[in-house]
Design an enzyme around this catalytic site. Structure first.
Site, mmCIF file in Angstrom:
data_model
loop_
_atom_site.group_PDB
_atom_site.id
_atom_site.type_symbol
_atom_site.label_atom_id
_atom_site.label_comp_id
_atom_site.label_asym_id
_atom_site.label_seq_id
_atom_site.Cartn_x
_atom_site.Cartn_y
_atom_site.Cartn_z
ATOM 1 N N GLY A 51 0.838 -1.188 0.000
ATOM 2 C CA GLY A 51 0.000 0.000 0.000
ATOM 3 C C GLY A 51 0.865 1.225 0.000
ATOM 4 O O GLY A 51 2.088 1.140 -0.022
ATOM 5 N N CYS A 52 0.246 2.341 0.061
ATOM 6 C CA CYS A 52 0.960 3.593 -0.096
ATOM 7 C C CYS A 52 1.573 4.062 1.217
ATOM 8 O O CYS A 52 2.684 4.529 1.264
ATOM 9 C CB CYS A 52 -0.019 4.618 -0.620
ATOM 10 S SG CYS A 52 0.733 6.002 -1.427
ATOM 11 N N GLN A 53 0.820 3.941 2.290
ATOM 12 C CA GLN A 53 1.244 4.650 3.503
ATOM 13 C C GLN A 53 1.570 3.768 4.701
ATOM 14 O O GLN A 53 2.617 3.897 5.294
ATOM 15 C CB GLN A 53 0.171 5.658 3.893
ATOM 16 C CG GLN A 53 0.028 6.746 2.853
ATOM 17 C CD GLN A 53 -0.716 7.952 3.379
ATOM 18 O OE1 GLN A 53 -0.746 8.209 4.569
ATOM 19 N NE2 GLN A 53 -1.309 8.709 2.492
ATOM 20 N N ALA A 119 -4.955 4.861 0.973
ATOM 21 C CA ALA A 119 -3.755 4.066 1.140
ATOM 22 C C ALA A 119 -3.998 2.915 2.102
ATOM 23 O O ALA A 119 -4.404 3.124 3.230
ATOM 24 C CB ALA A 119 -2.649 4.949 1.664
ATOM 25 N N HIS B 369 4.346 9.696 1.490
ATOM 26 C CA HIS B 369 5.678 10.003 0.936
ATOM 27 C C HIS B 369 5.661 11.205 0.006
ATOM 28 O O HIS B 369 6.690 11.615 -0.505
ATOM 29 C CB HIS B 369 6.272 8.777 0.245
ATOM 30 C CG HIS B 369 5.389 8.198 -0.816
ATOM 31 N ND1 HIS B 369 4.998 8.912 -1.926
ATOM 32 C CD2 HIS B 369 4.792 6.990 -0.917
ATOM 33 C CE1 HIS B 369 4.216 8.156 -2.673
ATOM 34 N NE2 HIS B 369 4.064 6.983 -2.081
#
Lengths: 142, 413
Positions: A51-53, A119, B369
């Site tokens: 995932g992203c986060q 995310a 990010h």
């Protein structure tokens, strides 16, 4: 307990908080703290839900024809969400997991975590849980 | 706008009234919008300009003989002139309308790359670039067998100019760096970066997406060869952006996309392209976007970028001080020259969790990010919490943020 019964239990549990988001999230965080943790040896990249986060590791094993899930995450709210899913799915048969509908997520007021672009939202976790169930079902029947 | 800067007090509260969305509630709480670095909110002057375009100006540009078409063509070209003047570009046909910074960079990487990049050539970017100023160059390098070189940063999040000097060589074909870091807020010394490249006759592209909303950019003083920014980060609409290119470069490089509106003559044997700027604007453009962007630039100029810059600096200092007072909070990016962007991490709590709890309190921040994964890797972090402040934010909102963070820590630890 069957999946639908656990889902109803969760709905009732979260209904107690009404509009009190703080209470609801404190409960979610508390559930996260009691998540059945994944064994260290299973905390590997191939069990990581990308995932992203936040990162989520999910592991499944078959005991007595029932699937047992363990997991971990680096974010505590994410851990709480995984804990809810594990409570619903752990101890069920692969077939039951494959067929389960998950509208209860909406009913317990965690809908915002359902967005597919969020995310590491619930969507990718549920997908992974169902994938494990399908794989275990296949191995069981082969 | 005397009222705004009366007695040298910047009247943020009054300006907020221009932004309808700022009176909205989020999760039942007054919205505290601290994510303008992702996209800025729009003043009613911009919303009205766009609405007016669709209500009473709509026609296609550059091709109609009828009155509406002629009027909107003039309006669209006036929008281009507004942007030219704002950037102090030499001529208006150096201003190309694109869909945003990403497309602007892709345009240069493709068109410049096609003509000037060959095997074992080198392209210089920096460690703090947004993915949109990394990936187009990376793809170009893969295609051409060229090499991507990266300017490293120091522990404060500033570019290592000494290392940059070493990277510049006879193989370097282009330098592409950001003016302001979207994650760290660092303002890079782009004038110096450009001058150093020019000593070796190397052109430079500047990603100005995070700079144009905060500061006066004088293209000719900078001497940039290419400069890109997005409309939506400068209080304009989404889907429109700008590529500034020096006339000599825009004349030399081929079109990026081809089709209608960019040709002089087409036969099945050969097509002769139109002059600048139309050469790079195939197809019907985002006309309403261009009109809205010009309205946004006018709006910013009416307040004055100097006033904006001074006020935002005050906000940055106030927020930095207040945030640092939170136990266990560490700011990532402590450059001497910073725009009003603050990234931070907090001991024992995950950025995503903090963002979630802040959201529940009506506070919008960015976590993750920030499309700068290599930069996160440099600092050994999975992500940060980012607060980006603009002129419609207030010290009171920063206080709300600080209380919100305290509450999040209490809940999460």
């Amino acid at each position: 307990m069957r999946i639908a019964e656990i889902e109803n239990e969760l709905i009732e549990e979260f209904e107690l908080f009404g509009d009190d988001w703080e209470g609801k999230y404190e409960h979610l965080i508390d559930l996260g703290k009691h998540l059945p943790l994944i064994d260290k040896q299973h905390k590997t990249d191939d069990r990581l839900i990308k995932g992203c986060q936040s990162r989520v590791w999910l592991h499944s094993e078959l005991y007595d024809e029932k699937v047992v899930f363990t997991a971990d995450s680096d974010a505590i709210i994410t851990k709480g969400i995984v804990a809810i899913l594990i409570r619903v799915f752990s101890g069920q048969t692969p077939e039951e997991i494959m067929q389960a509908d998950l509208i209860f997520i909406d009913d317990i007021g965690l809908k915002e975590h359902l967005s597919p672009t969020r995310a590491n939202g619930l969507v990718s976790m549920i997908k992974q849980i169902k994938m494990y169930a399908i794989a275990l079902n296949l191995s069981q029947n082969s | 706008m005397e009222t705004i800067t009366k007695n040298n007090i910047f009247n943020s509260q009054k300006l907020r009234q221009d932004f309808p969305i700022l009176s909205k509630k989020a999760n039942g709480k007054p919205l505290v919008y601290l994510d303008s670095g992702a996209t800025a909110q729009k003043p009613k002057q911009v919303i009205d300009a766009i609405s007016n375009y669709y209500q009473s100006q709509n026609a296609n540009i550059h091709r109609g003989v009828h009155q509406l078409s002629q009027e909107i063509t003039i309006a669209y070209e006036n929008a281009r002139a507004t942007i030219q003047k704002h950037l102090n570009a030499a001529v208006s046909h150096e201003i190309i309308f694109t869909s945003g910074t990403t497309e602007s960079i892709n345009l240069v990487a493709n068109s410049f790359g096609k003509k000037y990049i060959n095997a074992s050539d080198e392209i210089i970017i920096s460690e703090m670039e947004h993915h949109s100023n990394i990936v187009p160059w990376q793809v170009l390098c893969e295609e051409k067998g060229a090499v991507l070189k990266v300017i490293p940063i120091n522990e404060n999040g500033e570019l290592r100019i000494d290392e940059y000097k070493k990277l510049l060589c006879s193989k370097t074909r282009i330098v592409a760096v950001t003016h302001v870091s979207n994650t760290l807020g660092t303002i890079n010394p782009v004038k110096e970066i450009i001058a150093l490249a020019h000593e070796k006759s190397i052109p430079v592209l500047i990603d100005g997406a995070q700079a144009v909303p905060h500061m006066k950019v004088d293209i000719q003083a900078l001497d940039a060869d290419f400069y890109c920014f997005s409309g939506h980060k400068v209080f304009g609409p989404t889907g429109v952006g700008i590529l500034y290119g020096k006339e000599k470069w825009l004349n030399k490089i081929p079109p990026y996309k081809v089709g209608g509106g960019i040709i002089k003559t087409v036969t099945f044997e050969k097509t002769e392209y139109a002059d600048l700027p139309l050469k790079f604007e195939a197809g019907t453009p985002h006309i309403g976007g261009g009109i809205g962007l010009a309205a946004a630039i006018d709006y910013v100029n009416e307040i004055g970028l100097e006033n904006i810059g001074a006020y935002e600096h005050e906000l940055l200092e106030y927020a930095t001080l207040k945030l640092l007072a939170i136990e266990g909070l560490r700011i990532i990016g402590t450059a001497k020259e910073k725009a009003s962007v603050i990234s931070f991490v907090i001991e024992e709590v995950h950025p995503l969790d903090v963002g979630t709890i802040l959201d529940k309190q009506g506070i919008a921040v960015r976590t993750g990010h920030h499309c700068t994964q290599p930069l996160m890797e440099h600092f050994g972090l999975p992500g940060t919490i980012r607060v980006s402040l603009v002129f419609y934010n207030t010290k009171e909102e920063i206080d709300v943020l600080v209380n919100g963070i305290q509450k999040a820590i209490k809940m999460l630890r």
